[in-house]
Write an enzyme that holds these catalytic residues in place. Structure first.
Site, mmCIF file in Angstrom:
data_model
loop_
_atom_site.group_PDB
_atom_site.id
_atom_site.type_symbol
_atom_site.label_atom_id
_atom_site.label_comp_id
_atom_site.label_asym_id
_atom_site.label_seq_id
_atom_site.Cartn_x
_atom_site.Cartn_y
_atom_site.Cartn_z
ATOM 1 N N GLU A 59 -1.927 -9.048 -19.845
ATOM 2 C CA GLU A 59 -2.293 -9.450 -18.501
ATOM 3 C C GLU A 59 -3.035 -8.249 -17.914
ATOM 4 O OE1 GLU A 59 0.324 -10.982 -14.922
ATOM 5 O OE2 GLU A 59 1.349 -11.141 -16.842
ATOM 6 N N ARG A 102 11.398 -6.114 -27.741
ATOM 7 C CA ARG A 102 10.437 -5.186 -27.161
ATOM 8 C C ARG A 102 10.869 -3.754 -27.406
ATOM 9 N NH1 ARG A 102 8.622 -5.144 -22.017
ATOM 10 N NH2 ARG A 102 8.484 -7.380 -22.099
ATOM 11 N N LYS A 143 5.589 -2.020 -15.798
ATOM 12 C CA LYS A 143 4.287 -1.779 -15.163
ATOM 13 C C LYS A 143 4.448 -1.496 -13.680
ATOM 14 C CE LYS A 143 1.442 -4.801 -17.977
ATOM 15 N NZ LYS A 143 0.904 -6.158 -17.979
HETATM 16 P P1 ATP Z 1 4.250 -8.117 -17.195
HETATM 17 O O1 ATP Z 1 5.619 -7.914 -16.657
HETATM 18 O O2 ATP Z 1 3.178 -7.730 -16.249
HETATM 19 O O3 ATP Z 1 4.036 -9.417 -17.897
HETATM 20 P P2 ATP Z 1 4.167 -6.985 -19.821
HETATM 21 O O4 ATP Z 1 4.617 -5.610 -20.160
HETATM 22 O O5 ATP Z 1 4.819 -8.148 -20.419
HETATM 23 O O6 ATP Z 1 4.176 -7.002 -18.263
HETATM 24 P P3 ATP Z 1 1.660 -8.058 -20.752
HETATM 25 O O7 ATP Z 1 0.305 -7.605 -20.408
HETATM 26 O O8 ATP Z 1 2.076 -9.419 -20.415
HETATM 27 O O9 ATP Z 1 2.641 -7.010 -20.101
HETATM 28 O O10 ATP Z 1 1.937 -7.778 -22.273
HETATM 29 C C1 ATP Z 1 1.019 -8.042 -23.299
HETATM 30 C C2 ATP Z 1 1.762 -8.177 -24.602
HETATM 31 O O11 ATP Z 1 2.474 -6.984 -24.897
HETATM 32 C C3 ATP Z 1 2.784 -9.284 -24.542
HETATM 33 O O12 ATP Z 1 2.688 -10.038 -25.740
HETATM 34 C C4 ATP Z 1 4.080 -8.576 -24.435
HETATM 35 O O13 ATP Z 1 5.109 -9.334 -25.020
HETATM 36 C C5 ATP Z 1 3.823 -7.279 -25.178
HETATM 37 N N1 ATP Z 1 4.685 -6.201 -24.686
HETATM 38 C C6 ATP Z 1 4.812 -5.788 -23.414
HETATM 39 N N2 ATP Z 1 5.736 -4.814 -23.309
HETATM 40 C C7 ATP Z 1 6.199 -4.584 -24.561
HETATM 41 C C8 ATP Z 1 7.185 -3.702 -25.132
HETATM 42 N N3 ATP Z 1 7.861 -2.834 -24.387
HETATM 43 N N4 ATP Z 1 7.392 -3.757 -26.460
HETATM 44 C C9 ATP Z 1 6.704 -4.616 -27.224
HETATM 45 N N5 ATP Z 1 5.774 -5.478 -26.761
HETATM 46 C C10 ATP Z 1 5.526 -5.480 -25.452
HETATM 47 MG MG MG Z 2 3.975 -10.276 -19.849
#
Ligand code: ATP
Ligand code: MG
Length: 563
Positions: free
Chosen positions: A34, A261, A271
């Site tokens: 995102e 994660r 974030k």
């Molecule tokens: P938000 O809360 O804004 O959704 P987010 O950390 O999930 O934050 P995204 O941009 O949606 O951010 O994440 C992009 C991809 O990275 C998604 O597939 C998410 O599952 C993965 N991702 C995010 N944080 C982690 C993490 N700590 N470990 C592994 N994968 C992650």
């Molecule tokens: Mg997300």
């Protein structure tokens, strides 16, 4: 397609099954950020996984911005995310997509759901919708609008699109089951009204699809085979499958697979919290080397290959856990050790006069840049001069037991050179040592109580007149608690996470240094010249990437599963 030597994990097992059964002919994945923040090391895990799997199976990976929430998204993030993915060593070729590319298609699909009786326009106010939803232990209640005829819903949905209604007055919902034990299946919203400017579609849309709906349909449009996401989406999988089923999407439909994660100790990945740290000025921007963002890691001097190595080593699991910071540091050391030159620098210098070395004399000593592989890159010349600098804490006026470095009447061994025996010192009014006097000798002369020679420790040094002034930033963990929540930054943040050594000195053989140059400073760790170094006309500025070993853990006396 050589995946034999790769560590097996449950995702690979699923993929192997799907290929063997003929469900998919190949592997297509996507990385779906995102654009509402900078990428961090947790995203790196997802990137390595998605791009790595596709690569191993001869497939492809799309980069797709999940830009369905116009209020929080910015072009700055779109650019930084692409830079970061590239830096990590991955390429999406011409497959850069945006969920917003599919807005029209998503809209058409939603009309189809309405026509087929799988969606309805609901007029409940947001608070009522929440109340009707029920709880984990109580079923929800049907919305009074649940029985609305398809014709009427279709008309209202079109008028929602046309901007006739204010935000929050209506939304489009899936008609599933308000009594489902899975809350995600209790008639979730599909579209809401939002009169916000979108970074790509401008003001063309005033309704926006919800994540759960947009995500599965976008995956399907792109022909993704395996939609890999983090564990919190496990309970959303039935919904993911439901949408595609009700849209009668042709097979093969994408398969969602969840993994745990990454959580890294002493670090925070949210974030929202990272934004708060930046906004409140608790760190120096998104690329402050103490942050876990990719931009910060890059600026600190970590290499892309070390991050890939780290991600490979931690693997993927089906259960959430916290990874010790040492795993990351170990990966960086293992990556840098064979790759960067060793030189000497003194961070907190104190002057030493070698009394038996005449003024103006330069004893030339040859030392390897790579002691483990001495023939590589030839040798460097070190010059021992009458005045040298050593590290302030390599001298003790009154040595504690076991201290085998320099102290009055005792010896230390100079790295690559000879022994120096302390014959005296000078100090200022505060008792701070200002000068140490020594005699140089080729053999140790100090003996212990039993008459056996004492083998002193080796210390690093630089020649005073020839060494270069440099500044060095030393980083420690940003948080002092193992699993920070970010709720109380004042007590959770480590006040000593950044220490600047502005009087440091570097050995001359390091040569002229430029931003991004990396070195190992013997005994001190790995360092990189900051990208902004030299811009202010000051001495070169180094960031410590990582210390040689984790002294902090040893101090705390912890013994745990270390990498
Ligand atoms: P938000 O809360 O804004 O959704 P987010 O950390 O999930 O934050 P995204 O941009 O949606 O951010 O994440 C992009 C991809 O990275 C998604 O597939 C998410 O599952 C993965 N991702 C995010 N944080 C982690 C993490 N700590 N470990 C592994 N994968 C992650
Ligand atoms: Mg997300």
């Amino acid at each position: 397609m050589d995946t034999e030597d790769r560590p097996k994990n449950f995702i690979r097992t699923f993929i192997d099954e799907d290929l063997a059964s003929g469900r998919y002919r190949g592997v297509s994945t996507r990385f779906p950020p995102e654009p509402n923040g900078y990428l961090h090391i947790g995203h790196a895990k997802s990137i390595c996984l998605n791009f790595g799997l596709a690569k191993d199976y001869g497939g492809r990976t799309n980069l797709r911005f999940d830009d369905t929430n116009p209020a929080k998204e910015e072009v700055e993030y779109v650019d930084s995310i692409q830079e970061d993915v590239r830096w990590l060593g991955f390429d999406w070729d011409d497959r850069l997509f945006y969920a917003s590319d599919y807005f029209e298609r998503l809209y058409e699909c939603a009309e189809r759901l309405i026509r087929d009786g799988w969606a309805y326009v609901c007029d409940l106010a947001p608070d009522d919708m929440k109340a009707y939803r029920g709880t984990l232990t109580e079923p929800g209640k049907d919305s009074p609008w649940r029985g609305r005829a398809a014709e009427e819903s279709l008309d209202l949905f079109r008028r929602m699109r046309a901007g006739e209604f204010p935000e929050g007055t209506r939304c489009l919902r899936a008609r599933i089951d308000m009594a489902s034990p899975n809350i995600n299946m209790r008639d979730p919203a599909i579209y809401r009204i939002k009169k916000a400017e979108h970074h790509r579609t401008g003001d063309r849309w005033v309704i926006y699809p919800m994540y759960d709906y947009a995500h599965c349909v976008s995956d399907a449009i792109e022909g993704i085979s395996h939609s890999i996401c983090t564990l919190e989406f496990e309970d959303h999988r039935p919904l993911y499958d439901w949408f595609l089923e009700k849209l009668d999407w042709p097979q093969p439909r994408p398969r969602q697979i969840e993994f745990a994660r990454l959580n890294l100790e002493y670090t925070m990945m949210s974030k929202r919290r990272l934004l708060q740290l930046v906004k409140e000025g608790r760190v120096d921007g998104w690329d402050d080397p103490r942050l876990p963002t990719i931009a910060a890691i890059r600026r600190r001097g970590f290499t892309p290959s070390s991050i890939r190595l780290f991600c490979e080593r931690i693997g993927v699991a089906k259960k959430d856990s916290w990874i010790e910071l040492e795993w990351l540091e170990k990966a960086v050391r293992d990556d840098l050790n064979p790759a960067v030159k060793r030189v000497m620098a003194v961070l907190d210098p104190v002057r030493v006069v070698i009394e038996n070395l005449p003024e103006g004399r330069e004893e030339r000593i040859s030392a390897p840049f790579f002691p483990d592989d001495p023939d590589r890159m030839g040798h460097r010349d070190l010059f021992l001069t009458r005045e040298i600098f050593i590290e302030r804490d390599d001298f003790m006026k009154e040595p504690v037991p076991g201290f085998l470095r320099l102290s009055p009447g005792r010896e230390a061994r100079l790295r690559w050179a000879a022994y120096v025996k302390c014959t005296g010192w000078e100090e200022d009014a505060e008792g701070r040592v200002t000068l140490i006097r020594c005699q140089l000798g080729q053999e140790p002369t100090v003996v212990d109580a039993k008459g056996k020679p004492v083998r002193p420790n080796i210390i690093h040094w630089v020649p005073a007149p020839l060494s270069r002034p440099v500044a060095v930033r030393l980083y420690d963990r940003l948080f002092r608690v193992e699993r920070p929540t970010g709720e109380n930054l004042d007590s959770e943040l480590n006040p000593e996470s950044l220490v600047t050594m502005s009087e440091a000195r570097l050995e001359p053989s390091a040569g002229p240094v430029a931003p991004w140059d990396r070195f190992q400073f013997e005994r001190l760790g790995y360092f990189m010249v900051d990208p902004a170094s030299g811009r202010d006309g000051g001495p070169p500025l180094f960031n410590r990437i990582v210390a040689l070993k984790d002294g902090w853990v040893r101090k705390a006396g912890r013994k745990r599963n270390r990498p």
